[in-house]
Structure formats: C-alpha cells, structure tokens
Design a protein around this motif. Structure first.
Motif, PDB file in Angstrom:
ATOM      1  N   ASP A 121       0.878  -1.167   0.000  1.00  0.00           N
ATOM      2  CA  ASP A 121       0.000   0.000   0.000  1.00  0.00           C
ATOM      3  C   ASP A 121       0.915   1.217   0.000  1.00  0.00           C
ATOM      4  OD1 ASP A 121      -1.434   2.189   1.931  1.00  0.00           O
ATOM      5  OD2 ASP A 121      -2.937   1.046   0.784  1.00  0.00           O
ATOM      6  N   PRO A 122       0.501   2.393  -0.468  1.00  0.00           N
ATOM      7  CA  PRO A 122       1.394   3.570  -0.445  1.00  0.00           C
ATOM      8  C   PRO A 122       1.947   3.828   0.940  1.00  0.00           C
ATOM      9  CG  PRO A 122      -0.545   4.046  -1.747  1.00  0.00           C
ATOM     10  CD  PRO A 122      -0.785   2.681  -1.133  1.00  0.00           C
ATOM     11  N   TRP A 123       1.202   3.500   1.999  1.00  0.00           N
ATOM     12  CA  TRP A 123       1.652   3.797   3.366  1.00  0.00           C
ATOM     13  C   TRP A 123       2.028   2.562   4.173  1.00  0.00           C
ATOM     14  CZ3 TRP A 123       2.958   8.552   3.811  1.00  0.00           C
ATOM     15  CH2 TRP A 123       2.302   9.541   3.082  1.00  0.00           C
ATOM     16  N   GLY A 124       1.879   1.376   3.604  1.00  0.00           N
ATOM     17  CA  GLY A 124       2.247   0.203   4.384  1.00  0.00           C
ATOM     18  C   GLY A 124       2.297  -1.055   3.530  1.00  0.00           C
ATOM     19  N   ARG A 125       2.752  -2.132   4.184  1.00  0.00           N
ATOM     20  CA  ARG A 125       2.821  -3.412   3.485  1.00  0.00           C
ATOM     21  C   ARG A 125       2.732  -4.543   4.509  1.00  0.00           C
ATOM     22  NH1 ARG A 125       7.716  -6.109   3.760  1.00  0.00           N
ATOM     23  NH2 ARG A 125       9.403  -4.934   4.756  1.00  0.00           N
ATOM     24  N   VAL A 126       2.523  -5.771   4.011  1.00  0.00           N
ATOM     25  CA  VAL A 126       2.471  -6.968   4.851  1.00  0.00           C
ATOM     26  C   VAL A 126       3.450  -7.974   4.238  1.00  0.00           C
ATOM     27  CG1 VAL A 126       1.036  -8.800   5.796  1.00  0.00           C
ATOM     28  CG2 VAL A 126       0.044  -6.530   5.362  1.00  0.00           C
ATOM     29  N   ASP A 127       4.380  -8.478   5.035  1.00  0.00           N
ATOM     30  CA  ASP A 127       5.339  -9.434   4.464  1.00  0.00           C
ATOM     31  C   ASP A 127       4.779 -10.846   4.560  1.00  0.00           C
ATOM     32  OD1 ASP A 127       5.672 -10.277   7.074  1.00  0.00           O
ATOM     33  OD2 ASP A 127       7.662  -9.410   7.352  1.00  0.00           O
ATOM     34  N   GLU A 128       5.610 -11.819   4.126  1.00  0.00           N
ATOM     35  CA  GLU A 128       5.135 -13.197   4.034  1.00  0.00           C
ATOM     36  C   GLU A 128       4.881 -13.837   5.393  1.00  0.00           C
ATOM     37  OE1 GLU A 128       9.543 -12.849   4.131  1.00  0.00           O
ATOM     38  OE2 GLU A 128       7.934 -11.991   2.902  1.00  0.00           O
ATOM     39  N   THR A 129       5.401 -13.204   6.435  1.00  0.00           N
ATOM     40  CA  THR A 129       5.183 -13.768   7.773  1.00  0.00           C
ATOM     41  C   THR A 129       3.944 -13.178   8.445  1.00  0.00           C
ATOM     42  OG1 THR A 129       6.526 -12.063   8.861  1.00  0.00           O
ATOM     43  CG2 THR A 129       7.665 -14.039   8.063  1.00  0.00           C
ATOM     44  N   GLY A 130       3.277 -12.215   7.741  1.00  0.00           N
ATOM     45  CA  GLY A 130       2.088 -11.575   8.323  1.00  0.00           C
ATOM     46  C   GLY A 130       2.411 -10.325   9.119  1.00  0.00           C
ATOM     47  N   THR A 131       3.679  -9.890   9.066  1.00  0.00           N
ATOM     48  CA  THR A 131       4.034  -8.661   9.783  1.00  0.00           C
ATOM     49  C   THR A 131       3.613  -7.441   8.951  1.00  0.00           C
ATOM     50  OG1 THR A 131       5.921  -9.750  10.840  1.00  0.00           O
ATOM     51  CG2 THR A 131       5.917  -7.340  10.795  1.00  0.00           C
ATOM     52  N   VAL A 132       2.961  -6.472   9.614  1.00  0.00           N
ATOM     53  CA  VAL A 132       2.455  -5.270   8.935  1.00  0.00           C
ATOM     54  C   VAL A 132       3.398  -4.122   9.234  1.00  0.00           C
ATOM     55  CG1 VAL A 132       0.504  -3.691   8.646  1.00  0.00           C
ATOM     56  CG2 VAL A 132       0.100  -6.125   9.195  1.00  0.00           C
ATOM     57  N   TYR A 133       3.785  -3.395   8.152  1.00  0.00           N
ATOM     58  CA  TYR A 133       4.681  -2.240   8.293  1.00  0.00           C
ATOM     59  C   TYR A 133       3.984  -0.964   7.814  1.00  0.00           C
ATOM     60  CZ  TYR A 133       8.345  -5.807   8.641  1.00  0.00           C
ATOM     61  OH  TYR A 133       9.100  -6.882   9.011  1.00  0.00           O
ATOM     62  N   VAL A 134       4.393   0.142   8.393  1.00  0.00           N
ATOM     63  CA  VAL A 134       3.943   1.448   7.932  1.00  0.00           C
ATOM     64  C   VAL A 134       5.156   2.236   7.493  1.00  0.00           C
ATOM     65  CG1 VAL A 134       4.082   2.519  10.217  1.00  0.00           C
ATOM     66  CG2 VAL A 134       2.604   3.518   8.490  1.00  0.00           C
ATOM     67  N   ARG A 135       5.028   2.994   6.408  1.00  0.00           N
ATOM     68  CA  ARG A 135       6.138   3.757   5.897  1.00  0.00           C
ATOM     69  C   ARG A 135       6.133   5.150   6.546  1.00  0.00           C
ATOM     70  NH1 ARG A 135       4.142   1.064   1.196  1.00  0.00           N
ATOM     71  NH2 ARG A 135       5.684  -0.453   0.407  1.00  0.00           N
ATOM     72  N   THR A 136       7.326   5.557   7.060  1.00  0.00           N
ATOM     73  CA  THR A 136       7.479   6.886   7.658  1.00  0.00           C
ATOM     74  C   THR A 136       8.714   7.536   7.078  1.00  0.00           C
ATOM     75  OG1 THR A 136       8.909   6.210   9.505  1.00  0.00           O
ATOM     76  CG2 THR A 136       6.512   5.941   9.813  1.00  0.00           C
ATOM     77  N   ALA A 137       8.955   8.799   7.440  1.00  0.00           N
ATOM     78  CA  ALA A 137      10.147   9.493   6.951  1.00  0.00           C
ATOM     79  C   ALA A 137      11.412   8.850   7.477  1.00  0.00           C
ATOM     80  CB  ALA A 137      10.093  10.964   7.383  1.00  0.00           C
ATOM     81  N   ASP A 138      11.295   8.139   8.574  1.00  0.00           N
ATOM     82  CA  ASP A 138      12.452   7.473   9.164  1.00  0.00           C
ATOM     83  C   ASP A 138      12.548   6.002   8.736  1.00  0.00           C
ATOM     84  OD1 ASP A 138      13.097   9.795  10.527  1.00  0.00           O
ATOM     85  OD2 ASP A 138      11.792   9.256  12.239  1.00  0.00           O
TER      86      ASP A 138
END
Length: 409
Positions: free
Chosen positions: A4-21
């Motif tokens: 997603d433009p602001w996040g993703r889910v990897d193959e293990t089911g972990t959800v990430y959000v994209r930030t400036a850092d």
C-alpha cells in the motif's frame, strides 16, 4: 505479499507502515489476507484522523482548558508514535503540532483575557469601594443603605482577584459599610431619644390644652393656645405610633375652645350690630338739636338721648369711632352754647366788661380833647402822635363794646 502507499504486509504476516524514518512495524496479522490486514490498520488510522479532527474542533469551538487539550494531544501523539495504524502518520503529527500551537495560542489568549477580566474586576471593585466610602459619610440613611446593599450584590457577581488584592479591597469595602451602619445606628438612637423627649413635651402640652378647652377667658386663653402651638412645633416629632394620637387630642382640645369662642363671638357680633343700628338712630336724633336755638330744651333732649345711648351697650369696634365722634360733636355744640350763655349772663363778667368799657371811653375822650388842643396850638407833631394813640385806644374800645353787647349791654 500485499503493499500500500503507506504500508505493506510481508510473508510472515508482519504489517509495516512507511514513515520518513523508514518502515516501522505496525503489528502482526495471521487471521486473514494481507489486504484485510492493511484494511484493519487503515481503519485504525482513520480512527485517529477522526479523533484528531474532533479534538481540533473542541479546541477551536469550546472552552476546553489548555491543560485538558494538551493531555488529549499527548494521548493521541502516543497512539501515533506507537505506529499501530497505517497511513500518513507524519501528517497526523503535523496536525498535532498545529494543535499544540493552537492550544498555546488559546492559552495566551485566555491568559490575556483573564488578565483583562482581572483588571476590569479590579477597577470595578475599586469603584465599588470608592462609592461605598463616599456613602459611608452620607446622611441619606434609606437611600444610602439600599445602595450599599446593591453594591454587595454587585461585588458578589464580580470575579475574585488575587487573594491579597481581593482581601484588601474587601476590607475597605466592609469597613465603609460598618462605618455607615454605626453612624446610622447612632443617628436613630439619638432620634429615638429626641422623639421620646418630644413625646413627653407634647403630652404635657396636650394636658394643658385639654384643661383650657372649657375656658371662657377668651383673649388670654386664645393667646395661650398660640403659645402652645409654637411650643408644639418647636418640640419636634414624637414616635409615629404616638404623634398622630397626641396631635388629634391637642387639636381636638383647641377645636372645643375655639368653637365655643366662635359661637359666643357670633352672638356678640349680632348683638353689637343691632346696638350700632340703635345708636345710629339716636345720634341722628341728637344731630337735629344743632344749631342750638333753645339751650334749655336742647339740653333736656340731649340728656334723654344720652341716657338711652348708655343703656344700649357696645357696638362693633371698627364702627365705634365714627358713631361716637358724631355724638361728641353734638355734645361739644351744646357745651359751646352753654359757655356763650354763661358769658352773656354772668354779672361779674358783665361788670368787668362795663368797667373796662368805661375806662377805655374816658381815655378816648381825653385823647380826642388833647388832639384838638394840640391842633389849636399849631403843634402838629404832638397832635399826630396823640392821634395815633387815639386810634389804638379806639380799637380797644370797639372790641370792648362788642363784648359788652354779648352780655346784652
């Protein structure tokens, strides 16, 4: 793996959000597809957006305190910083930073407003104190007392100042009220004493007035009532519950006396008016005796008129001088006629008049003879001197002969 433009889910089911850092772990999702995981955390993001929007509205449109607003901002910031949502978290932080600035602005505005309100309250309370201190010196007891009570109500409606200032102003305000109350209490205590003294004086005046009410000594009693009235006015007012009763008794006693006097005076006035009519008839009868032609009958007629006159009694005071003056004029005419008759019939006066006339006649005859003798001798100067002397003696003789004629000589 889904993204997603602001996040993703990897193959293990972990959800990430994209930030400036960089990417930050949001959480783990094992219950469904990656799309469902992103949708779940995006909903959490939308929830944060809604909460921040609501907080912005509360800060802008309500009287939410700066402290409570800051607490709410901190709580939301913790949630944003926890990265438990997928979305533009930096935008949320920026909005929260703006909210902090807005809260600080509102804090300063309210601080300035409170300072302004405090200044206004201070000015208002100082004005109340100044007015109260002015009223404390007033003698308008009712109006000043009502105004002071109104000032207390106004004071209660004003905001409090800092404790020291508020206490100092309240002390002055309270002192002014106490000073006024003390003066008013002293005034009315003195007034009560004066009214009690007035009551004692007026009770004494009433007693005397009631004792005089049946008097028939009209003049002195009326004068005394006038004095009593002066004393009544000088005594001042008694207590309200006594004043009217005392006045009614005092006035009632006067009314009894003056009504009786008026009745007597009305009867007397009617009697005196009738007396005046009778005396005017008598004086008209007496005036017909003048000029006196028969002294004896005139004297008898006047005596009859005078006896009836004396029997009549008093006439109105304002008519007395005129009617008595007419009667006295007739009496004087009779006296003059009597004096003339006495002079005419007095033997001693007649003898003196005859003696004087004889002496003057002898002197005139002698002077005339001397004038003729001086002329015969050619002594004109002596003749003229004697002639002038003769002229004076002749005038005296003429006057004496006139007087003698009045005696019938």
């Amino acid at each position: 793996m889904s993204s997603d433009p602001w996040g993703r889910v990897d193959e293990t089911g972990t959800v990430y959000v994209r930030t400036a850092d960089g990417e930050k772990v949001v959480g783990s999702w094992q219950a469904g597809s990656p799309e469902e995981a992103l949708a779940y955390f995006e909903r959490k993001y939308e929830g944060l957006v809604v909460e921040i929007g609501l907080l912005e509205k509360r800060v802008k449109t309500t009287d939410l305190s700066a402290k409570d607003a800051q607490t709410a901002v901190d709580h939301l910031r913790e949630q944003v910083d926890a990265h438990h949502a997928v979305g533009d978290l930096e935008a949320l932080r920026a909005r929260l930073d703006q909210l902090v600035a807005l809260v600080e602005t509102r804090r300063e505005e309210r601080k300035a407003q409170r300072a302004k309100q405090s200044d206004e309250a201070r000015g208002a309370k100082e004005a109340l104190v100044a007015e109260a201190e002015e009223l404390a010196r007033s003698d308008q007891w009712r109006a000043a007392g009502e105004r002071l009570r109104s000032l207390v109500d106004t004071w209660k409606g004003l905001p409090r100042l800092d404790r020291k200032s508020d206490d100092e102003l309240w002390h002055r305000f309270s002192h002014a009220r106490s000073a006024f109350s003390k003066r008013r209490k002293q005034h009315f205590a003195q007034l009560d004493a004066q009214r009690e003294e007035a009551r004692r004086i007026k009770e004494r005046l009433v007693s005397e007035a009631e004792a005089l009410s049946n008097s028939t000594d009209w003049g002195p009693t009326a004068a005394r009532y006038r004095d009593l009235m002066s004393e009544w006015k000088a005594a001042g007012r008694a207590q309200r519950e006594h004043e009217d009763d005392l006045w009614n008794r005092f006035r009632g006693a006067q009314d009894v006396f003056f009504a009786a006097r008026s009745s007597v005076f009305a009867e007397r006035d009617a009697e005196q008016a009738e007396n005046l009519k009778l005396k005017e008839e008598l004086v008209t009868e007496a005036e017909k005796l003048v000029p006196v032609t028969d002294l004896k009958s005139a004297r008898a007629a006047f005596r009859s008129v005078n006896e009836r006159w004396e029997a009549i009694g008093h006439v109105p005071r304002d008519a007395r001088p005129k009617v008595e003056g007419r009667m006295h004029a007739v009496e004087r005419a009779l006296q003059e006629a009597e004096e003339a008759e006495w002079r005419r019939t007095n033997p001693e006066a007649r003898a003196r008049a005859e003696g004087l006339t004889g002496q003057l006649q002898a002197a005139v005859d002698k002077l005339r003879s001397q004038v003729e003798q001086a002329r015969a001798q050619g002594n004109d100067a002596r003749a003229d001197k004697l002639a002038r002397e003769l002229e004076g003696r002749q005038a005296l003789l003429d006057q004496a002969l006139k007087g003698l004629h009045e005696f019938g000589g």
